[in-house]
Design a protein around this motif. Structure first.
Motif, PDB file in Angstrom:
ATOM      1  N   ALA A 109      -1.934   7.245  -2.596  1.00 38.54           N
ATOM      2  CA  ALA A 109      -1.350   8.496  -2.111  1.00 38.54           C
ATOM      3  C   ALA A 109      -1.713   9.660  -3.017  1.00 38.54           C
ATOM      4  O   ALA A 109      -2.453  10.562  -2.632  1.00 38.54           O
ATOM      5  N   THR A 110      -1.203   9.602  -4.236  1.00 37.80           N
ATOM      6  CA  THR A 110      -1.361  10.766  -5.098  1.00 37.80           C
ATOM      7  C   THR A 110      -1.283  10.346  -6.564  1.00 37.80           C
ATOM      8  O   THR A 110      -1.077   9.164  -6.860  1.00 37.80           O
ATOM      9  N   GLU A 111      -1.414  11.305  -7.475  1.00 37.01           N
ATOM     10  CA  GLU A 111      -1.499  10.956  -8.896  1.00 37.01           C
ATOM     11  C   GLU A 111      -0.114  10.715  -9.526  1.00 37.01           C
ATOM     12  O   GLU A 111       0.913  10.988  -8.908  1.00 37.01           O
ATOM     13  N   GLY A 133      -6.292   3.120  -5.388  1.00 34.53           N
ATOM     14  CA  GLY A 133      -6.961   3.844  -4.311  1.00 34.53           C
ATOM     15  C   GLY A 133      -6.973   5.341  -4.562  1.00 34.53           C
ATOM     16  O   GLY A 133      -7.966   6.020  -4.311  1.00 34.53           O
ATOM     17  N   ALA A 134      -5.853   5.880  -5.050  1.00 32.97           N
ATOM     18  CA  ALA A 134      -5.772   7.318  -5.336  1.00 32.97           C
ATOM     19  C   ALA A 134      -6.520   7.615  -6.628  1.00 32.97           C
ATOM     20  O   ALA A 134      -6.846   6.710  -7.397  1.00 32.97           O
ATOM     21  N   ASN A 135      -6.764   8.897  -6.870  1.00 39.25           N
ATOM     22  CA  ASN A 135      -7.295   9.319  -8.164  1.00 39.25           C
ATOM     23  C   ASN A 135      -6.123   9.504  -9.120  1.00 39.25           C
ATOM     24  O   ASN A 135      -5.167  10.209  -8.791  1.00 39.25           O
ATOM     25  N   VAL A 148       0.849  -1.200   0.000  1.00 42.74           N
ATOM     26  CA  VAL A 148       0.000   0.000   0.000  1.00 42.74           C
ATOM     27  C   VAL A 148       0.881   1.246   0.000  1.00 42.74           C
ATOM     28  O   VAL A 148       1.732   1.411   0.878  1.00 42.74           O
ATOM     29  N   GLN A 149       0.681   2.113  -0.977  1.00 50.20           N
ATOM     30  CA  GLN A 149       1.377   3.408  -0.962  1.00 50.20           C
ATOM     31  C   GLN A 149       0.438   4.449  -0.378  1.00 50.20           C
ATOM     32  O   GLN A 149      -0.665   4.653  -0.900  1.00 50.20           O
ATOM     33  N   GLY A 150       0.873   5.095   0.702  1.00 47.18           N
ATOM     34  CA  GLY A 150       0.012   6.079   1.368  1.00 47.18           C
ATOM     35  C   GLY A 150      -0.591   5.471   2.622  1.00 47.18           C
ATOM     36  O   GLY A 150      -0.873   4.271   2.662  1.00 47.18           O
TER      37      GLY A 150
HETATM   38  P1  NAD Z   1      -4.658  11.717   2.903  1.00 48.20           P
HETATM   39  O1  NAD Z   1      -4.128  13.100   2.871  1.00 48.20           O
HETATM   40  O2  NAD Z   1      -5.457  11.251   4.073  1.00 48.20           O
HETATM   41  O3  NAD Z   1      -3.426  10.679   2.758  1.00 48.20           O
HETATM   42  C1  NAD Z   1      -2.510  10.765   1.725  1.00 48.20           C
HETATM   43  C2  NAD Z   1      -1.341   9.822   2.044  1.00 48.20           C
HETATM   44  O4  NAD Z   1      -0.422   9.838   0.952  1.00 48.20           O
HETATM   45  C3  NAD Z   1      -0.535  10.230   3.268  1.00 48.20           C
HETATM   46  O5  NAD Z   1      -0.057   9.053   3.900  1.00 48.20           O
HETATM   47  C4  NAD Z   1       0.628  11.024   2.665  1.00 48.20           C
HETATM   48  O6  NAD Z   1       1.766  11.004   3.530  1.00 48.20           O
HETATM   49  C5  NAD Z   1       0.864  10.247   1.397  1.00 48.20           C
HETATM   50  N1  NAD Z   1       1.461  11.050   0.317  1.00 48.20           N
HETATM   51  C6  NAD Z   1       1.132  12.306  -0.052  1.00 48.20           C
HETATM   52  N2  NAD Z   1       1.897  12.708  -1.088  1.00 48.20           N
HETATM   53  C7  NAD Z   1       2.682  11.659  -1.396  1.00 48.20           C
HETATM   54  C8  NAD Z   1       3.699  11.450  -2.363  1.00 48.20           C
HETATM   55  N3  NAD Z   1       4.035  12.402  -3.242  1.00 48.20           N
HETATM   56  N4  NAD Z   1       4.309  10.235  -2.386  1.00 48.20           N
HETATM   57  C9  NAD Z   1       3.976   9.275  -1.523  1.00 48.20           C
HETATM   58  N5  NAD Z   1       3.048   9.424  -0.554  1.00 48.20           N
HETATM   59  C10 NAD Z   1       2.424  10.604  -0.494  1.00 48.20           C
HETATM   60  O7  NAD Z   1      -5.466  11.547   1.521  1.00 48.20           O
HETATM   61  P2  NAD Z   1      -6.538  10.430   1.185  1.00 48.20           P
HETATM   62  O8  NAD Z   1      -7.894  10.940   1.513  1.00 48.20           O
HETATM   63  O9  NAD Z   1      -6.085   9.116   1.717  1.00 48.20           O
HETATM   64  O10 NAD Z   1      -6.452  10.437  -0.412  1.00 48.20           O
HETATM   65  C11 NAD Z   1      -5.441   9.742  -1.118  1.00 48.20           C
HETATM   66  C12 NAD Z   1      -5.825   9.667  -2.584  1.00 48.20           C
HETATM   67  O11 NAD Z   1      -7.080   9.018  -2.705  1.00 48.20           O
HETATM   68  C13 NAD Z   1      -5.988  11.006  -3.317  1.00 48.20           C
HETATM   69  O12 NAD Z   1      -5.623  10.807  -4.660  1.00 48.20           O
HETATM   70  C14 NAD Z   1      -7.486  11.252  -3.218  1.00 48.20           C
HETATM   71  O13 NAD Z   1      -7.934  12.128  -4.255  1.00 48.20           O
HETATM   72  C15 NAD Z   1      -8.002   9.847  -3.421  1.00 48.20           C
HETATM   73  N6  NAD Z   1      -9.359   9.601  -2.931  1.00 48.20           N
HETATM   74  C16 NAD Z   1      -9.709   9.825  -1.649  1.00 48.20           C
HETATM   75  C17 NAD Z   1     -10.987   9.519  -1.216  1.00 48.20           C
HETATM   76  C18 NAD Z   1     -11.398   9.689   0.221  1.00 48.20           C
HETATM   77  O14 NAD Z   1     -12.540   9.312   0.554  1.00 48.20           O
HETATM   78  N7  NAD Z   1     -10.550  10.182   1.110  1.00 48.20           N
HETATM   79  C19 NAD Z   1     -11.932   9.022  -2.122  1.00 48.20           C
HETATM   80  C20 NAD Z   1     -11.549   8.793  -3.433  1.00 48.20           C
HETATM   81  C21 NAD Z   1     -10.250   9.076  -3.823  1.00 48.20           C
END
Ligand code: NAD
Length: 428
Positions: free
Chosen positions: A306-308, A327-329, A228-230
């Motif tokens: 984590a991120t795109e 998981g990320a967009n 899992v990344q993130g």
């Molecule tokens: P969050 O801020 O809670 O967590 C993001 C995680 O990614 C953190 O652990 C952070 O340290 C890590 N991270 C950030 N930048 C990074 C990088 N450059 N390299 C590696 N790790 C990095 O965010 P989230 O809500 O978990 O969202 C993560 C992704 O999922 C985003 O793309 C978001 O758009 C997408 N998303 C979120 C939801 C939701 O319900 N929260 C729903 C659909 C999609």
């Protein structure tokens, strides 16, 4: 005249960096395969409405600072627009436009009765006090008042916005309406009309689709190694739920890097360590890995959360998982898609894999409108029904049309939106 379709090569080159082009590359490919009517193509490839607002905010210093904000409403064919609001210095209209379109396709893939929207304010929330954030949020909400609402457009949290932000928007909207309208936003605190299970919904949705995907490889959770990344709302909760379901989570990271153990990591302990020390460093019995090394680990399921733009044409060749659950967009660029497909990696595309969040947002909106709130078990069970049915619809669609799952997800979504648009007719 209908808009000509963009040439694939041109699109793929800029799609490695430009989020709107990345989305359009997939849209165009799917539209071509569907032989989409040129009039429908012209209407569906552009947003319905884009609003740009300038938001004056009285800062704590007493001075006024003006922030720029956007709300893009991409499509209403299937119902009110739905999508988050993000606060970040990097917000651009291009990005918001891409994310709004993504929401349209995501809602259509899981068949919830919403279109797509997204909003953003260019600001640095880390440099702002709570008071400044509240005043900015309220003024931004008041600028949007004519175009949002339970039947029009329903915002939600996104990057750097949260339950508190949603409560402020709900209150601002309600003050103008002269009565409480909790269905105007989702992702609210549970006591203010939020849904039980919303916080965990995206991670739980990933678990449900991964459960289905591993059956295709005759794997079971204890024999399935997950990376899992993130470790935020999606990655952290996803990893925790997968660990609880018996999966062997062998690596996890945050923005600074990750940890790896081929024997599996005690995820609750690792997340506890992260919470206490703000880092995975010095967590015992594991080796450290960088985020790029983590993506290339030998595993069965990879969850970039984590991120795109994490999986690109320059590293896709080295990705070793059997199942990629996005998981990320937008964690994978359009140029990397073909490489993953050639390697035989089974992709659960973002617009399905992370749709658990918007699905429970839909439940929240339904509960607010009924004024009757469900038990968490009911929420989770209904989420499972939708995620599993959507996964099966997608796989069937991919098999029937002999395309990869990402293309199938876009085709399925575009097909649904196109059908509804055609039935309603274009008011032109
Ligand atoms: P969050 O801020 O809670 O967590 C993001 C995680 O990614 C953190 O652990 C952070 O340290 C890590 N991270 C950030 N930048 C990074 C990088 N450059 N390299 C590696 N790790 C990095 O965010 P989230 O809500 O978990 O969202 C993560 C992704 O999922 C985003 O793309 C978001 O758009 C997408 N998303 C979120 C939801 C939701 O319900 N929260 C729903 C659909 C999609």
């Amino acid at each position: 005249m209908a808009t000509p379709m963009v040439e694939d090569k041109l699109v793929l080159e800029s799609a490695e960096t430009n989020p709107f082009e990345a989305m359009m590359a997939r849209f165009d490919r799917a539209a071509k395969l569907l032989n989409l009517n040129p009039d429908l193509y012209a209407v569906m490839r552009v947003p319905n409405r884009e609003l740009k607002v300038y938001i004056p905010v009285r800062m704590d210093s007493g001075r006024i600072q003006v922030f720029e904000g956007y709300r893009v409403q991409h499509n209403f064919a299937r119902g009110p627009a739905k999508g988050g609001i993000r606060y970040s210095p990097d917000v651009t209209i291009e990005e918001v436009r891409a994310l709004a379109a993504w929401m349209t396709w995501k809602c259509a893939v899981v068949n919830v009765p919403f279109g797509g929207a997204k909003g953003g304010v260019v600001c640095d929330p880390w440099q702002m006090s709570q008071g400044e954030l509240e005043r900015m949020t309220r003024r931004y909400a008041s600028e949007l008042i004519d175009i949002i609402g339970p039947e029009k457009d329903v915002p939600a949290p996104d990057m750097n916005t949260n339950e508190q932000t949603m409560a402020w928007i709900m209150d601002t909207y309600s003050m103008h309406a002269r009565h409480t309208v909790n269905a105007v936003v989702t992702g609210k605190p549970v006591d203010l009309g939020g849904s039980k299970g919303r916080r965990e919904a995206t991670g739980r949705g990933i678990l449900f689709v991964v459960n289905e995907a591993i059956k295709r490889f005759k794997m079971t959770p204890p024999t399935t190694r997950v990376v899992v990344q993130g470790s935020g709302n999606v990655g952290g909760i996803g990893a925790q739920l997968m660990h609880e379901a018996g999966y062997k989570v062998i690596a996890i990271s945050d923005v600074y890097g990750g940890i790896h153990s081929p024997d599996g990591i005690d995820i609750p302990a690792a997340l506890e360590h992260l919470k206490a020390t703000r880092s995975f460093e010095e967590f015992p019995g594991v080796e450290s890995v960088s985020n790029s090394e983590l993506l290339e680990l030998e595993c069965d399921v990879l969850v970039p959360a984590a991120t795109e733009n994490q999986i690109r044409s320059d590293n896709a060749e080295r990705i070793k998982c059997k199942v990629l659950a996005e998981g990320a967009n937008g964690p994978t660029t359009a140029a990397a898609d073909a490489i993953l497909h050639r390697k035989g990696i089974f992709v659960i595309p973002d617009i399905l894999a992370n749709a658990g969040g918007v699905t429970v947002s839909y439940f929240e909106w339904v509960q607010d409108r009924m004024g009757y709130f469900w038990k968490e078990d009911v929420v989770n069970e209904r989420l499972q029904d939708i995620m599993v049915a959507s996964f099966n619809d997608l796989v069937k669609y991919a098999d029937t049309h002999n395309v990869d799952t990402r293309t199938a997800a876009y085709m399925l979504a575009i097909d649904r939106v196109a059908y509804d648009t055609r039935m309603r007719g274009i008011y032109a």
